[in-house]
Every structure is written in structure tokens, then in C-alpha cells.
Scaffold this motif. Sequence first.
Motif, PDB file in Angstrom:
ATOM      1  N   THR A 140       0.831  -1.205   0.000  1.00  0.00           N
ATOM      2  CA  THR A 140       0.000   0.000   0.000  1.00  0.00           C
ATOM      3  C   THR A 140       0.864   1.253   0.000  1.00  0.00           C
ATOM      4  O   THR A 140       0.613   2.198  -0.748  1.00  0.00           O
ATOM      5  CB  THR A 140      -0.931   0.011   1.232  1.00  0.00           C
ATOM      6  OG1 THR A 140      -1.770  -1.138   1.188  1.00  0.00           O
ATOM      7  CG2 THR A 140      -1.789   1.263   1.258  1.00  0.00           C
ATOM      8  N   GLU A 141       1.903   1.265   0.840  1.00  0.00           N
ATOM      9  CA  GLU A 141       2.782   2.426   0.897  1.00  0.00           C
ATOM     10  C   GLU A 141       3.562   2.602  -0.396  1.00  0.00           C
ATOM     11  O   GLU A 141       3.752   3.724  -0.879  1.00  0.00           O
ATOM     12  CB  GLU A 141       3.745   2.305   2.087  1.00  0.00           C
ATOM     13  CG  GLU A 141       3.101   2.589   3.428  1.00  0.00           C
ATOM     14  CD  GLU A 141       2.415   3.949   3.452  1.00  0.00           C
ATOM     15  OE1 GLU A 141       3.057   4.957   3.091  1.00  0.00           O
ATOM     16  OE2 GLU A 141       1.227   4.009   3.808  1.00  0.00           O
ATOM     17  N   ARG A 142       4.021   1.504  -0.968  1.00  0.00           N
ATOM     18  CA  ARG A 142       4.748   1.592  -2.228  1.00  0.00           C
ATOM     19  C   ARG A 142       3.838   2.133  -3.331  1.00  0.00           C
ATOM     20  O   ARG A 142       4.260   2.966  -4.140  1.00  0.00           O
ATOM     21  CB  ARG A 142       5.310   0.221  -2.622  1.00  0.00           C
ATOM     22  CG  ARG A 142       6.538  -0.158  -1.800  1.00  0.00           C
ATOM     23  CD  ARG A 142       7.111  -1.473  -2.260  1.00  0.00           C
ATOM     24  NE  ARG A 142       6.356  -2.600  -1.745  1.00  0.00           N
ATOM     25  CZ  ARG A 142       6.434  -3.843  -2.203  1.00  0.00           C
ATOM     26  NH1 ARG A 142       7.230  -4.121  -3.228  1.00  0.00           N
ATOM     27  NH2 ARG A 142       5.733  -4.819  -1.668  1.00  0.00           N
ATOM     28  N   ALA A 155      -6.685  12.365  -4.710  1.00  0.00           N
ATOM     29  CA  ALA A 155      -7.841  11.686  -5.289  1.00  0.00           C
ATOM     30  C   ALA A 155      -7.430  10.399  -5.995  1.00  0.00           C
ATOM     31  O   ALA A 155      -8.123   9.368  -5.878  1.00  0.00           O
ATOM     32  CB  ALA A 155      -8.553  12.622  -6.265  1.00  0.00           C
ATOM     33  N   ALA A 156      -6.314  10.438  -6.733  1.00  0.00           N
ATOM     34  CA  ALA A 156      -5.850   9.235  -7.433  1.00  0.00           C
ATOM     35  C   ALA A 156      -5.510   8.133  -6.437  1.00  0.00           C
ATOM     36  O   ALA A 156      -5.837   6.958  -6.658  1.00  0.00           O
ATOM     37  CB  ALA A 156      -4.640   9.575  -8.295  1.00  0.00           C
ATOM     38  N   ARG A 157      -4.861   8.498  -5.342  1.00  0.00           N
ATOM     39  CA  ARG A 157      -4.545   7.501  -4.314  1.00  0.00           C
ATOM     40  C   ARG A 157      -5.818   6.878  -3.744  1.00  0.00           C
ATOM     41  O   ARG A 157      -5.912   5.651  -3.576  1.00  0.00           O
ATOM     42  CB  ARG A 157      -3.747   8.152  -3.184  1.00  0.00           C
ATOM     43  CG  ARG A 157      -2.281   8.401  -3.507  1.00  0.00           C
ATOM     44  CD  ARG A 157      -1.639   9.244  -2.440  1.00  0.00           C
ATOM     45  NE  ARG A 157      -0.182   9.245  -2.526  1.00  0.00           N
ATOM     46  CZ  ARG A 157       0.599  10.060  -1.830  1.00  0.00           C
ATOM     47  NH1 ARG A 157       0.061  10.944  -0.997  1.00  0.00           N
ATOM     48  NH2 ARG A 157       1.912   9.995  -1.951  1.00  0.00           N
ATOM     49  N   GLU A 158      -6.795   7.707  -3.445  1.00  0.00           N
ATOM     50  CA  GLU A 158      -8.040   7.201  -2.853  1.00  0.00           C
ATOM     51  C   GLU A 158      -8.737   6.229  -3.793  1.00  0.00           C
ATOM     52  O   GLU A 158      -9.185   5.152  -3.374  1.00  0.00           O
ATOM     53  CB  GLU A 158      -8.963   8.375  -2.515  1.00  0.00           C
ATOM     54  CG  GLU A 158      -8.493   9.210  -1.337  1.00  0.00           C
ATOM     55  CD  GLU A 158      -9.359  10.436  -1.103  1.00  0.00           C
ATOM     56  OE1 GLU A 158     -10.316  10.636  -1.887  1.00  0.00           O
ATOM     57  OE2 GLU A 158      -9.084  11.187  -0.150  1.00  0.00           O
ATOM     58  N   ILE A 159      -8.828   6.592  -5.064  1.00  0.00           N
ATOM     59  CA  ILE A 159      -9.539   5.756  -6.025  1.00  0.00           C
ATOM     60  C   ILE A 159      -8.801   4.444  -6.268  1.00  0.00           C
ATOM     61  O   ILE A 159      -9.402   3.356  -6.240  1.00  0.00           O
ATOM     62  CB  ILE A 159      -9.737   6.522  -7.350  1.00  0.00           C
ATOM     63  CG1 ILE A 159     -10.692   7.701  -7.146  1.00  0.00           C
ATOM     64  CG2 ILE A 159     -10.266   5.589  -8.443  1.00  0.00           C
ATOM     65  CD1 ILE A 159     -10.723   8.676  -8.303  1.00  0.00           C
ATOM     66  N   ILE A 160      -7.503   4.530  -6.493  1.00  0.00           N
ATOM     67  CA  ILE A 160      -6.727   3.327  -6.819  1.00  0.00           C
ATOM     68  C   ILE A 160      -6.646   2.380  -5.628  1.00  0.00           C
ATOM     69  O   ILE A 160      -6.864   1.169  -5.758  1.00  0.00           O
ATOM     70  CB  ILE A 160      -5.331   3.717  -7.329  1.00  0.00           C
ATOM     71  CG1 ILE A 160      -5.468   4.380  -8.717  1.00  0.00           C
ATOM     72  CG2 ILE A 160      -4.404   2.496  -7.391  1.00  0.00           C
ATOM     73  CD1 ILE A 160      -4.196   4.995  -9.245  1.00  0.00           C
ATOM     74  N   LEU A 161      -6.366   2.921  -4.458  1.00  0.00           N
ATOM     75  CA  LEU A 161      -6.249   2.051  -3.282  1.00  0.00           C
ATOM     76  C   LEU A 161      -7.596   1.481  -2.867  1.00  0.00           C
ATOM     77  O   LEU A 161      -7.675   0.337  -2.388  1.00  0.00           O
ATOM     78  CB  LEU A 161      -5.588   2.814  -2.138  1.00  0.00           C
ATOM     79  CG  LEU A 161      -4.103   3.124  -2.371  1.00  0.00           C
ATOM     80  CD1 LEU A 161      -3.551   3.991  -1.258  1.00  0.00           C
ATOM     81  CD2 LEU A 161      -3.288   1.839  -2.509  1.00  0.00           C
ATOM     82  N   ALA A 162      -8.668   2.242  -3.055  1.00  0.00           N
ATOM     83  CA  ALA A 162      -9.997   1.703  -2.764  1.00  0.00           C
ATOM     84  C   ALA A 162     -10.329   0.540  -3.687  1.00  0.00           C
ATOM     85  O   ALA A 162     -11.037  -0.401  -3.299  1.00  0.00           O
ATOM     86  CB  ALA A 162     -11.052   2.802  -2.915  1.00  0.00           C
ATOM     87  N   SER A 163      -9.799   0.582  -4.903  1.00  0.00           N
ATOM     88  CA  SER A 163     -10.039  -0.501  -5.859  1.00  0.00           C
ATOM     89  C   SER A 163      -9.248  -1.758  -5.523  1.00  0.00           C
ATOM     90  O   SER A 163      -9.653  -2.864  -5.885  1.00  0.00           O
ATOM     91  CB  SER A 163      -9.671  -0.038  -7.276  1.00  0.00           C
ATOM     92  OG  SER A 163     -10.440   1.079  -7.666  1.00  0.00           O
ATOM     93  N   LEU A 164      -8.129  -1.584  -4.845  1.00  0.00           N
ATOM     94  CA  LEU A 164      -7.228  -2.709  -4.588  1.00  0.00           C
ATOM     95  C   LEU A 164      -7.324  -3.270  -3.177  1.00  0.00           C
ATOM     96  O   LEU A 164      -7.119  -4.479  -2.968  1.00  0.00           O
ATOM     97  CB  LEU A 164      -5.782  -2.274  -4.833  1.00  0.00           C
ATOM     98  CG  LEU A 164      -5.404  -1.911  -6.266  1.00  0.00           C
ATOM     99  CD1 LEU A 164      -3.992  -1.315  -6.296  1.00  0.00           C
ATOM    100  CD2 LEU A 164      -5.477  -3.117  -7.187  1.00  0.00           C
TER     101      LEU A 164
END
Length: 203
Positions: free
Chosen positions: A90-92, A189-198
Amino acid sequence: MPRIRGASIEEHHELVWADLAEAMRHLLLERDYETITMGHIAAQAGLARNTLYNYAGDKSTLVLALTRRAARPVVERVAAIAARGADPATERMREIIAVVLEAFTDQILQLMFRPGSGPPGAEASKEPDGPFHAIVVEVENVVRAGIARGEFRDVGDVQLTVELLSGVMRAGAERIGRTPAAFEVTVRAAREIILASLTRRPN
């Protein structure tokens, strides 16, 4: 014969490529990509036009070469982040998102990835030897590591998932290109969307 700059021919060529990159960045601040000619680039870089043609036969080829060079630092940074296997996936992923979007603050890289504003053949960036193919591979490896460690859910087709999520990054790149001041909010926003997907959801 043109004067050789630097201690060697190789160093001379690197200096010329750096001048060409700065010339293109300067011209992109003044005019649309479509109106920029090889003559403009040569004049801005302080080169004779016939010398410029020794580096690229046309503007599209020149810009593709410039994007490959401009992408090198971000590819190296992403590879270094992805290689930190002891760190949470997640951090990476959070770091990679910020590094890649930061790269899009470079006008040359915006040419490659902003639909409709890039040179013909810009899709070559997706090819195996394209400037960002290595990044896609590193991101896929981070996703697989996250799945193996239980941080990310099993998405099934990792390659397809990363390809779909790259659409989020492309949209972020377009936003940053239009509004540089939106960099921080776009990264968030990109972090929120991508990490929420994964991210693995609690049962």
C-alpha cells in the motif's frame, strides 16, 4: 564542423539533447504543439536546422526521443520504490502514484499522455520499449505482492486491473496538465480511487 561541447562526443550529444528538451519546454509555453516546427526547435536550441536532423528526422520522432529521455528518472524512481519488498504494498503504491503524477508536470511528458495534444505515434509509449512500459510492469509486481501478503484483494487479472487503473492516472495527468495548481488534490484523489479498488475489504 560544429564545435564539440563537453569532454567527449557522448557528453556533447547529452548536452544537445538537454538543450532540445529545454527548447521544447520553452516553445510549449508559447504556442500549441501543432504550430511548433523543427525550425522553431532548432532556433530555440541554438542549432542549425541540418544539425537537428542528425538527431531526429521529424518532429514526432524528436518528441518521442525526448519523452523517452525525460521518463528515465521516473522509471528509475518507480523501480527503486517497487523493489522495497519489506515495505507494505500500500505504501509503495501511494509513493508510485505521486512519483508518476509528478512526472506529468513536465510539458514534454504531457505531450505523450494527454489525448489529442500529443504527436502522432504517441501510443508507442505503451509498447514494450516505450518509456512507461517498465512502470506498468513494476506496478503489476507491487499489486501481486500486495495480493500475496493479503493487503490487496485478489483482483484476478492483474494486468487488466492495472490497465484499467492507468485510466485514473491518465485522467490525473490531464488535470495536472490543465491546472498545475491541482497537483496535490489530484494525487490525493488518485490515491483514494486506486487504493480503494485494490484494498482488501473486511468481511
